[in-house]
Write an enzyme that holds these catalytic residues in place. Structure first.
Site, PDB file in Angstrom:
ATOM      1  N   ARG A  17       0.845  -1.189   0.000  1.00 40.20           N
ATOM      2  CA  ARG A  17       0.000   0.000   0.000  1.00 40.20           C
ATOM      3  C   ARG A  17       0.885   1.245   0.000  1.00 40.20           C
ATOM      4  O   ARG A  17       1.958   1.250   0.605  1.00 40.20           O
ATOM      5  CB  ARG A  17      -0.904   0.005   1.243  1.00 40.20           C
ATOM      6  CG  ARG A  17      -2.042  -1.005   1.177  1.00 40.20           C
ATOM      7  CD  ARG A  17      -2.970  -0.732   0.026  1.00 40.20           C
ATOM      8  NE  ARG A  17      -3.634   0.523   0.204  1.00 40.20           N
ATOM      9  CZ  ARG A  17      -4.948   0.695   0.327  1.00 40.20           C
ATOM     10  NH1 ARG A  17      -5.755  -0.349   0.265  1.00 40.20           N
ATOM     11  NH2 ARG A  17      -5.479   1.879   0.486  1.00 40.20           N
ATOM     12  N   LYS A  74       5.563   4.022   4.900  1.00 42.72           N
ATOM     13  CA  LYS A  74       6.264   2.976   4.148  1.00 42.72           C
ATOM     14  C   LYS A  74       7.358   3.565   3.248  1.00 42.72           C
ATOM     15  O   LYS A  74       8.209   2.854   2.729  1.00 42.72           O
ATOM     16  CB  LYS A  74       5.272   2.168   3.323  1.00 42.72           C
ATOM     17  CG  LYS A  74       4.324   1.307   4.180  1.00 42.72           C
ATOM     18  CD  LYS A  74       3.314   0.572   3.302  1.00 42.72           C
ATOM     19  CE  LYS A  74       2.341  -0.316   4.066  1.00 42.72           C
ATOM     20  NZ  LYS A  74       2.915  -1.607   4.504  1.00 42.72           N
ATOM     21  N   LYS A 133       7.256 -12.931   2.096  1.00 38.80           N
ATOM     22  CA  LYS A 133       7.010 -13.587   0.806  1.00 38.80           C
ATOM     23  C   LYS A 133       8.243 -13.450  -0.095  1.00 38.80           C
ATOM     24  O   LYS A 133       8.636 -14.394  -0.784  1.00 38.80           O
ATOM     25  CB  LYS A 133       5.807 -12.942   0.103  1.00 38.80           C
ATOM     26  CG  LYS A 133       4.513 -12.972   0.887  1.00 38.80           C
ATOM     27  CD  LYS A 133       3.487 -12.000   0.275  1.00 38.80           C
ATOM     28  CE  LYS A 133       2.321 -11.766   1.208  1.00 38.80           C
ATOM     29  NZ  LYS A 133       1.482 -10.600   0.782  1.00 38.80           N
TER      30      LYS A 133
HETATM   31  C1  PLP Z   1       1.385  -9.365   1.262  1.00 39.00           C
HETATM   32  C2  PLP Z   1       0.509  -8.331   0.675  1.00 39.00           C
HETATM   33  C3  PLP Z   1       0.422  -7.068   1.264  1.00 39.00           C
HETATM   34  C4  PLP Z   1       1.241  -6.671   2.470  1.00 39.00           C
HETATM   35  O1  PLP Z   1       2.461  -6.136   2.052  1.00 39.00           O
HETATM   36  P1  PLP Z   1       3.438  -5.370   3.060  1.00 39.00           P
HETATM   37  O2  PLP Z   1       4.677  -5.168   2.279  1.00 39.00           O
HETATM   38  O3  PLP Z   1       3.639  -6.273   4.230  1.00 39.00           O
HETATM   39  O4  PLP Z   1       2.756  -4.100   3.428  1.00 39.00           O
HETATM   40  C5  PLP Z   1      -0.408  -6.132   0.675  1.00 39.00           C
HETATM   41  N1  PLP Z   1      -1.125  -6.417  -0.424  1.00 39.00           N
HETATM   42  C6  PLP Z   1      -1.057  -7.618  -1.026  1.00 39.00           C
HETATM   43  C7  PLP Z   1      -1.864  -7.873  -2.257  1.00 39.00           C
HETATM   44  C8  PLP Z   1      -0.248  -8.618  -0.494  1.00 39.00           C
HETATM   45  O5  PLP Z   1      -0.196  -9.823  -1.093  1.00 39.00           O
END
Ligand code: PLP
Length: 790
Positions: A522, A527, A633
């Site tokens: 986001r 961030k 991830k």
């Molecule tokens: C994992 C994920 C997030 C979270 O991302 P961060 O980097 O931890 O803020 C947000 N949107 C989607 C679609 C995701 O798969």
């Protein structure tokens, strides 16, 4: 062909013929998706029924969340059932293919990390055969679809059920009524199966849809009052119409409150009803049989609602309160004071009559309890749940619950020492840490089949699919040139696959033979995408001027949505586009550096980008990101983290080693110590690189289309704007250290093998960040539930 596959084939053919008068070869992707999903529902229905009974008979957890960002179900469900290959063969034999279903859209009933976490947790609980089910809202429209027009974000409605919703079952008979101040509505449950991997256990995600009690006012229509005839229907349906309606006005706030109460009340009514069917009105066993996890404060009205329901059943307030306190647990997701929900008394009383009075009763009890414990008066007034004539939802959840947890070690420590410090002083035994996790089924097996195949081959089994820590055994290959070469070649394959997806879906061309550096999440000031793009702008200036000559060609990807009303975040998107255009138009840097904004970030886009990434940008201001899960991830897919010591980054480098990642910037303590006398203007004066990039925002180098966005970004750093301090998120404090780290990563990519070794270490040590580990901890430390595996 197995019996199971014969049944799938018959169901598929019958559905296609009956609904569309087509064969599999003739069906469109959406038709094929409907038919195949329905056929799969047949496959699981017996197990689903058995699992429901097993869950109901056991001590049982309900996961309440306003968001479930599940993404596309079909591929994940086939994977979990071990049917991908068989179904692929079946479709091929009929002149169709699974690949066609790539165009099927995501179910995006969530904003970002918090909603995706809920989806990963359901997946893990199902896989661990735990008796856990989810409750949420069946939004008519999910998170908006993002289009980029001339660099600006444009929002389009996400009509996710347009082609049907084959993975849901409507349960009309189980509908309940929810009463608000303004009206009473029906909550109709739609159940989705949550299919575990390698188990017969199937969980249930029950999503409530708001409908009117009376579908249509016949008499008003007859009297030719056509709008009036559907007024009540529209007002009822508004409740589950959109995810996070704009709440800048009181009307919007009331709608938000109605949403929160709607699914909290419906879920608790459902639980109480199911309990009474077995136990009658003796509620002595209720707490022993239920744990309810509140995912952030959105479902916290479930606490006074349970008390209300139990009082209606004849219990005293004190007895009802004790049950609530034993049942509820709360996960905090933010340390930003402005994001902690509070609801003014008058709004609560208008929207959900009766709730505020119960919250006041809870608060009165808190005051007595704290006084009895000898807590000083000033601390008691700070802890008061209804201070300032508003309900403080996080405080309510900590007091009227059994456990509260943060989502990464650092985050939990910050909760204990700042945001919830008063609570920690009185009730330290309630505080726990549960570092977030992600499911390796979706984020590794599904997203990166090539890497998955390598891991399975080296490990000699697919064990890692249910025990991610098994990958640690593969650390011994970190000096094996053959394995590292194979990993490099897999990354190259994923670069190409992602490039092909970008071309197909968005018409964007990228060079797969460059380093892929990604900041995907986001768009939010904390961030620091603004820091990311300003540093890239500086790199561009340096490459162009010749100051920087040995730069490994890199494509910098950004992806993420801004909240529709968050103008500064929209300005950052526009800035990324403007820098991208500036660089693309300059032949002096051609082939060396590029910036690409990938539109409409969602789960499917994430799967594509993450598998291809070399560098994972996790650069939030230390102390602001609760955990992050994108970082996990990316780690699992062998990207190195370029990040601050924030959220779960701390634990990522603890597992993988500092030498396998790139940590830079101010720590929480430094930021804390410098806050009082921080002066971004002094940094602007003394650092010519900072001056160069900030001036580019306002001297005509970059074009914001006459919106004033870039001046506003400039002012937000040097002057402060709206309620912010100048450079509220310390971009300039970290700017130099960030640039240095970026250059170090870039230089390191040139030694392919050494760089691949760092990625490999990240893969092998990502075990801790499986949501299986997280859910196992919740199950044993918080919920006290056990596997129902037969
Ligand atoms: C994992 C994920 C997030 C979270 O991302 P961060 O980097 O931890 O803020 C947000 N949107 C989607 C679609 C995701 O798969």
């Amino acid at each position: 062909m197995t019996e199971r596959m014969k049944a799938v084939q018959t169901a598929l053919d019958t559905f296609l013929l009956r609904e569309y008068h087509k064969t599999a070869a003739e069906a469109s992707p959406n038709e094929l998706h409907m038919a195949l999903s329905r056929a799969m529902m047949n496959v699981i229905s017996a197990d689903w029924r058995t699992s429901r009974a097993a869950h109901a008979a056991a001590r049982h957890t309900f996961y309440l969340s306003a968001e479930f960002l599940v993404g596309r179900a079909i591929f994940n469900n086939l994977l979990c059932l071990g049917m991908t290959q068989e179904v692929e063969e079946l479709l091929r034999a009929q002149g169709a293919s699974l690949e066609e279903l790539e165009s099927v859209e995501d179910a995006a009933l969530g904003n970002g990390g918090l909603g995706r976490l809920a989806a990963c947790y359901l997946d893990s609980a199902a896989t661990l055969s735990l008796p856990l089910d989810g409750y949420g809202i069946r939004y008519r429209y999910g998170l908006f679809k993002q289009q980029i027009e001339q660099g600006f974000q444009k929002e389009q409605p996400d009509d996710w059920t347009h082609w049907g919703d084959p993975w849901s079952v409507r349960c009309d008979e189980e509908a309940v009524e929810v009463a608000f101040g303004r009206h009473t509505v029906r909550a109709v449950p739609y159940d989705m199966p949550v299919i575990g991997y390698g188990t017969h256990n199937i969980g249930t995600l029950r999503l409530w849809q708001a409908e009117p009690l009376i579908p249509f006012d016949f008499m008003r229509f007859n009297d030719q009052d056509y709008d009036g005839a559907v007024e009540a229907k529209n007002r009822a349906e508004d409740i589950s119409r959109v995810l996070y309606p704009n709440d800048s006005s009181d009307e919007g706030k009331i709608l938000r409150l109605e949403q929160e109460y709607f699914f909290s009340s419906a879920s608790l009514q459902d639980m109480v009803r199911a309990y009474k069917r077995v136990h009658g009105t003796d509620f002595l066993q209720f707490a022993a049989l239920h744990a309810v996890q509140l995912n952030d404060t959105h479902p916290v009205l479930a606490i006074p609602e349970l008390i209300r329901l139990l009082k209606n059943e004849g219990l005293s307030f004190d007895d009802a309160f004790e049950i609530a306190r034993a049942v509820f647990c709360y996960t905090n997701h933010t340390v930003m004071p402005e994001a902690l929900e509070t609801w003014p008394k008058d709004l609560l009383e208008r929207a959900v009559p009766g709730m505020y009075a119960i919250i006041e009763q809870i608060d009165a009890r808190l005051h007595r309890e704290l006084t009895d414990r000898g807590v000083p008066a000033d601390r008691i007034s700070r802890m008061s749940i209804t201070r300032g004539d508003a309900a403080h939802m996080a405080d309510l959840a900590v007091y009227a619950g059994r456990f509260v947890n943060g989502v990464a070690r650092l985050h939990t420590e910050i909760l204990k020492s700042s945001v919830l410090a008063d609570w920690y002083a009185v009730y330290p035994e309630r505080f726990q840490n549960k570092t977030n996790g992600i499911t390796q089924r979706r984020w590794l097996a599904l997203a990166n089949p090539e890497l998955s195949a390598l891991l399975t081959r080296l490990l000699g089994s697919e064990r890692w699919l249910t025990d991610l820590s098994a990958l640690r055994e593969l650390l011994s290959f970190e000096n094996d040139q053959g394995v590292l070469r194979e990993f490099i070649s897999i990354k190259k394959t994923r670069h190409q696959a992602f490039a092909a997806w970008l071309r197909r879906v968005h018409g964007i061309e990228v060079d797969p033979d460059t380093v892929f550096d990604v900041q995907i999440k986001r768009i939010h000031e904390y961030k620091r995408q603004l820091l990311g793009i300003l540093a890239i702008l500086e790199l561009y200036f340096e490459i162009k001027s010749g100051e920087l000559s040995d730069f490994a060609p890199t494509t910098f990807f950004f992806a993420g949505k801004s909240a529709p009303g968050y103008l500064r975040a929209k300005g950052i998107i526009k800035l990324i586009g403007a820098v991208s255009d500036l660089i693309a138009a300059d032949p002096a840097v051609a082939g060396k550096i590029r910036v690409v904004f990938v539109p409409n970030y969602n789960v499917t886009a994430a799967q594509q980008i993450i598998a291809a990434a070399d560098v994972s940008e996790q650069i939030s201001t230390a102390g602001t990101e609760a955990s992050g899960t994108g970082n996990m991830k990316l780690m699992a897919n062998g990207a190195v983290t370029l990040g601050t010591l924030d959220g779960a980054n701390v634990e990522i480098v603890e597992e993988a080693g500092l030498e396998a990642n790139y940590i830079f910037g101010a720590h929480v303590e430094e930021i804390h110590d410098r806050a009082a006398d921080y002066d971004p203007n002094a940094l602007y004066q003394s650092d010519s690189r900072i001056r160069r990039v900030l001036d580019a925002l306002v001297d005509g180098t970059l074009d914001d289309g006459g919106t004033g966005y870039f001046q506003e970004l400039y002012d937000s750093i040097l002057k402060g704007a709206s309620w912010h301090n100048p450079d509220q998120y310390y971009l300039l404090l970290d700017f130099g250290r960030y640039l240095d780290a970026k250059l170090t990563v870039n230089r390191d990519t040139c030694d392919e093998i050494a760089f691949a070794r760092k990625g490999w270490r990240n893969i092998c040590t990502c075990g801790k960040f499986s949501s299986d580990r997280a859910i196992a901890e919740y199950a044993s430390d918080i919920w006290k539930i056990e596997s129902t595996a037969r």
